[in-house]
Design a protein around this motif. Sequence first.
Motif, short mmCIF file in Angstrom:
data_model
loop_
_atom_site.label_atom_id
_atom_site.label_comp_id
_atom_site.label_asym_id
_atom_site.label_seq_id
_atom_site.Cartn_x
_atom_site.Cartn_y
_atom_site.Cartn_z
N GLU A 1 0.80 -1.21 0.00
CA GLU A 1 0.00 0.00 0.00
C GLU A 1 0.85 1.27 0.00
OE1 GLU A 1 -2.69 -0.21 3.25
OE2 GLU A 1 -3.78 -1.96 2.48
N LEU A 2 2.16 1.12 -0.08
CA LEU A 2 3.03 2.29 -0.12
C LEU A 2 2.86 3.03 -1.44
CD1 LEU A 2 6.34 0.77 1.33
CD2 LEU A 2 4.59 2.09 2.55
N THR A 3 3.10 4.33 -1.40
CA THR A 3 3.04 5.14 -2.61
C THR A 3 4.37 5.86 -2.80
OG1 THR A 3 2.08 6.98 -1.36
CG2 THR A 3 0.54 5.49 -2.49
N PRO A 4 4.81 6.04 -4.04
CA PRO A 4 4.16 5.56 -5.26
C PRO A 4 4.30 4.05 -5.41
CG PRO A 4 6.27 6.52 -5.82
CD PRO A 4 6.06 6.78 -4.35
N ALA A 5 3.31 3.43 -6.04
CA ALA A 5 3.36 1.99 -6.27
C ALA A 5 4.44 1.68 -7.30
CB ALA A 5 2.00 1.51 -6.76
N ARG A 6 5.10 0.56 -7.09
CA ARG A 6 6.17 0.16 -8.01
C ARG A 6 6.17 -1.34 -8.21
NH1 ARG A 6 10.07 4.03 -9.04
NH2 ARG A 6 9.94 5.92 -7.76
N GLY A 7 6.66 -1.73 -9.40
CA GLY A 7 7.00 -3.11 -9.65
C GLY A 7 8.51 -3.24 -9.45
N LEU A 8 9.14 -4.10 -10.22
CA LEU A 8 10.60 -4.27 -10.14
C LEU A 8 11.24 -3.45 -11.25
CD1 LEU A 8 10.85 -8.10 -9.41
CD2 LEU A 8 10.75 -6.19 -7.78
N LEU A 9 11.64 -2.23 -10.93
CA LEU A 9 12.19 -1.23 -11.84
C LEU A 9 11.18 -0.76 -12.89
CD1 LEU A 9 15.91 -2.32 -12.40
CD2 LEU A 9 15.01 -0.48 -10.98
N TRP A 10 9.93 -1.16 -12.76
CA TRP A 10 8.84 -0.67 -13.61
C TRP A 10 7.79 -0.03 -12.71
CZ3 TRP A 10 8.61 -1.16 -19.00
CH2 TRP A 10 9.58 -1.99 -19.58
N GLN A 11 7.04 0.91 -13.26
CA GLN A 11 5.97 1.58 -12.52
C GLN A 11 4.64 1.37 -13.23
OE1 GLN A 11 7.02 5.69 -12.14
NE2 GLN A 11 8.84 5.29 -10.93
N PRO A 12 3.55 1.18 -12.47
CA PRO A 12 2.25 1.04 -13.10
C PRO A 12 1.80 2.35 -13.72
CG PRO A 12 2.00 1.17 -10.73
CD PRO A 12 3.48 1.10 -11.00
N ALA A 13 1.09 2.24 -14.83
CA ALA A 13 0.55 3.40 -15.53
C ALA A 13 -0.91 3.12 -15.87
CB ALA A 13 1.35 3.67 -16.81
N PRO A 14 -1.68 4.13 -16.24
CA PRO A 14 -3.10 3.90 -16.56
C PRO A 14 -3.30 2.91 -17.70
CG PRO A 14 -2.68 6.24 -16.23
CD PRO A 14 -1.34 5.56 -16.26
N HIS A 15 -4.49 2.35 -17.77
CA HIS A 15 -4.94 1.47 -18.86
C HIS A 15 -4.16 0.15 -18.92
CE1 HIS A 15 -6.90 5.18 -19.83
NE2 HIS A 15 -5.75 5.77 -20.15
N GLY A 16 -3.74 -0.33 -17.77
CA GLY A 16 -3.07 -1.63 -17.72
C GLY A 16 -1.64 -1.64 -18.21
N ALA A 17 -1.05 -0.46 -18.41
CA ALA A 17 0.32 -0.39 -18.91
C ALA A 17 1.31 -0.27 -17.75
CB ALA A 17 0.48 0.80 -19.85
N TRP A 18 2.56 -0.60 -18.05
CA TRP A 18 3.67 -0.41 -17.13
C TRP A 18 4.71 0.43 -17.85
CZ3 TRP A 18 4.16 -2.18 -12.07
CH2 TRP A 18 3.09 -2.98 -11.62
N THR A 19 5.41 1.28 -17.11
CA THR A 19 6.32 2.21 -17.75
C THR A 19 7.67 2.27 -17.04
OG1 THR A 19 6.58 4.51 -18.51
CG2 THR A 19 5.54 4.18 -16.37
N HIS A 20 8.66 2.68 -17.79
CA HIS A 20 9.96 3.05 -17.23
C HIS A 20 10.43 4.24 -18.05
CE1 HIS A 20 13.75 2.32 -15.01
NE2 HIS A 20 14.25 2.98 -16.05
#
Length: 294
Positions: free
Chosen positions: A212-231
């Motif tokens: 629940e920490l913010t900003p949410a992160r994956g492993l060197l990727w970050q979630p983005a709108p519409h089901g996308a992940w970004t770096h």
Amino acid sequence: MTLPSDQAEAVRTLVESADPGAVWAAGGPEGPHHGSDGGQGPPTPPDGATPVPPDRAAPAPGPRETPVPDPTLDVGGLTAVLALWPAVGALVDEGTLSLHTPLTAYGEAAAAGTPAGTTAHHLLTHPGGTAALTRLVEHLAESPLADLAAVRVWHPLGMTGTGFVAGTLRAPLTDLVRFLRSLLHPADGPTAAPRPFTAAWTAQSLRIRTGELTPARGLLWQPAPHGAWTHHGPEEPGPALWVSPRHRRWAVLLPTGTSGGAPLRSAFREAVFAPAAPAPGGGSGPRAGAVPRA
């Protein structure tokens, strides 16, 4: 998922109006659907695609002509995901590295400069952890990251134009396309085509790893709108990559710096990944609009 032609045209209009020199592409696992050529000419046909018939192909270079090589682009802001992330994945997949094991288990050199109890997972999910993560990878692989990435990642993917020049990572657009395509069909099983990272590593990375920490992160990727992940690069403006396994689509944008950076990046993402809005009279219309003011 194929990018509809009207949506792609809206993306093109958006980028050309905001940053005419920007390089971009969007597509799916089979290859690019649309994009700028970055001065490189038409994109290479996807693996297994039907080649252009000889009578429609461009004439071969004359005896005094030399094919122009793909220009390389400054992608230093993407080093963490183009080199470090897949290198970590290779070590995890082979069992050399465990994400939740304290770095001290790998020796004092691997843990130097990090707080007690630090793990690779901490470094992958927190900004500013790439330097320590690079040191860990180089310690475990007994190889500089540049060499490790070339042998374990770029060459297997056919990214032969990618490499470090004077300490900065450079790559042609065609290599970035190869990398993004591979994220949508990574290696998974002994009969799969050779890939530098597995479906399991990609799936682990493209999900929320910070609770629940913010900003949410994956492993060197970050979630983005519409089901996308970004770096994207740490500097504004900077290069950015997106991938959406759910929609089988990826995109890349390398701005020149004339557009205000983040506003174009957000508008570009929306134009590529947002569902097409219903057009008057039925059908779908493009979602791209004007770049918001910074």
